[in-house]
Design an enzyme around this catalytic site. Structure first.
Site: not given
Length: 433
Positions: A37, A39-40, A143, A145, A147, A220, A269
């Protein structure tokens, strides 16, 4: 439409809106990240999988015979997309706005993602044609995920499929382990576009970074575009190589929706990205990926916050390959322990967890059959993920739900998920009403 799949609902919504059948269906999955997480954007390693929770777009090219809602005289020159979750459609005039359009003149809400993809495709020379569609989704919004990435990739693939011939996608044959995606045309030309999934992902990322204003990495979009059924994806964000990693048959991946939501654009972020950049600058390297161990004088060269961020990123990169080895060796106990370590790092060193996420992880770890758990996504709210013995999934769920409610006063929704294929488009053989 209760009980229907997202694909079935998309077709029904299309017919109800436009009075005829769609010709194509785009399926675009959400994603969860097992480990790796934040790390990208540090050129690091991640291990996501594409979810079997879909965003679907049923669509049809717009032509002279298309009946427009409200008899709109400008119908033929637009992208028009309705959603089951929003009364207002996304409408993008073609050609789309230029990349330098001020934010105040851009679409708002979810329509800005659709518009942003159209802007990026047009800027890349893709000759967009008009289409109309209906969007449905089984991916919980906000959430963690992805979207938004699923929506971006769906519009990218639809745009490429409908683009006028001669605008071929490109691949990058010199890049290691990249996976091509064949995008079939809708104009009957037979000229399929073979597009590198990294290229697809970058179009979506640029829409989110440059048009929506969210400073996300590529994780993502690449996970949604490149998913492989039954596999997680080891992604190296320096080389952009993607390696499918098979998941053990006896292992269930369960995500726990905590019922909390976050707004990525206004979250911390971007601050975490800046702190990581500050750490790499103080260490004299282009990226934290260039550091395998902190130097002995790190405490003097880095401020306290940057030092914590650097420690987390270095440890998280190592955890990714350790989880890959554990999954490959059918060692779920070790994989689960590493997920717990990752959550502690996100909570204590990267400081992106939250009370509900911590509670979800703690009650999951204490439940029967759980090998380990951690928060997943950008953080602060959203979902946790757990690795569970498939034979004990039922007792795991019946234990976690009441325990989480007792801790937080909220109701958790648990989903047993499977790793699915990435974004795709298919031709529908439906009556032409």
């Amino acid at each position: 439409m209760s009980g229907c799949t997202a694909a079935e609902r998309a077709v029904r919504l299309f017919v109800a809106t436009y009075g005829r059948s769609p010709t194509h269906l785009v399926r675009s999955p959400g994603r969860v990240n097992l480990i790796g997480e934040h790390t990208d954007y540090n050129d690091g390693l991640c291990l996501p999988l594409a979810l079997d929770r879909d965003l679907c777009v049923a669509l049809r090219p717009s032509g002279p015979d298309t009946v427009a809602p409200g008899d709109d005289p400008h119908w033929g020159g637009r992208l028009h997309l309705v959603s089951e979750q929003d009364a207002a459609p996304a409408v993008v005039q073609l050609p789309p706005p230029g990349p330098d359009t001020p934010p105040s003149a851009r679409a708002s809400g979810w329509a800005r993602y659709v518009e942003g993809v159209a802007v990026q495709l047009a800027a890349a020379g893709v000759d967009l044609t008009a289409w109309h569609g209906a969007l449905t989704s089984d991916i919980p919004v906000g959430a963690g995920l992805s979207s938004s990435a699923a929506l971006e990739l769906a519009v990218v693939v639809a745009g490429l499929s409908l683009a006028r011939t001669g605008q071929q996608g490109t691949t990058s044959p010199d890049a290691p382990s990249r996976m091509p995606l064949t995008v079939p045309p809708m104009d009957g030309s037979g000229l399929a576009r073979v597009v590198d999934v990294v290229e697809l992902a970058r179009w979506g990322q640029r829409a989110e970074n440059e048009w929506v204003g969210a400073a996300t990495g590529l994780l993502d979009q690449l996970a949604c575009a490149g998913g492989v059924a039954g596999h997680a994806l080891r992604i190296d964000f320096r080389s952009l190589s993607v390696t499918p990693i098979p998941l053990p048959a006896g292992l269930a991946v369960v995500f726990l929706d905590t019922g909390t939501r976050r707004e990525l654009v206004t979250s911390a972020y971007a601050q975490r990205r800046a702190e990581c950049a500050r750490a790499s600058q103080a260490l004299g390297v282009p990226s934290l990926r260039d550091v395998t161990a902190l130097p002995s004088d790190a405490e003097h060269r880095l401020d306290e916050v940057a030092l914590r961020r650097a420690r987390y990123v270095l440890a998280e990169n190592a955890r990714v390959d350790a989880v890959v080895a554990a999954l490959t060796g059918n060692d779920p106990e070790t994989a689960g322990r590493l997920l717990v370590e990752g959550h502690r790092g996100l909570r204590d060193e990267f400081e992106v967890s939250g009370p509900e996420l911590d509670a979800a992880v703690e009650v999951a770890i204490a439940a029967p059959g759980c090998y380990g758990a951690r928060m997943t996504g950008g953080g602060f709210a959203g979902c946790a993920i757990a690795l569970v013995d498939r034979t004990q999934v039922d007792v795991f769920g019946s234990t976690v739900r009441p325990a989480y409610t007792a801790r937080t006063g909220r109701h958790a929704v648990l989903h047993i998920c499977a790793a699915s294929e990435g974004t795709s488009i298919t031709t529908l053989d439906l009556p032409t009403s």
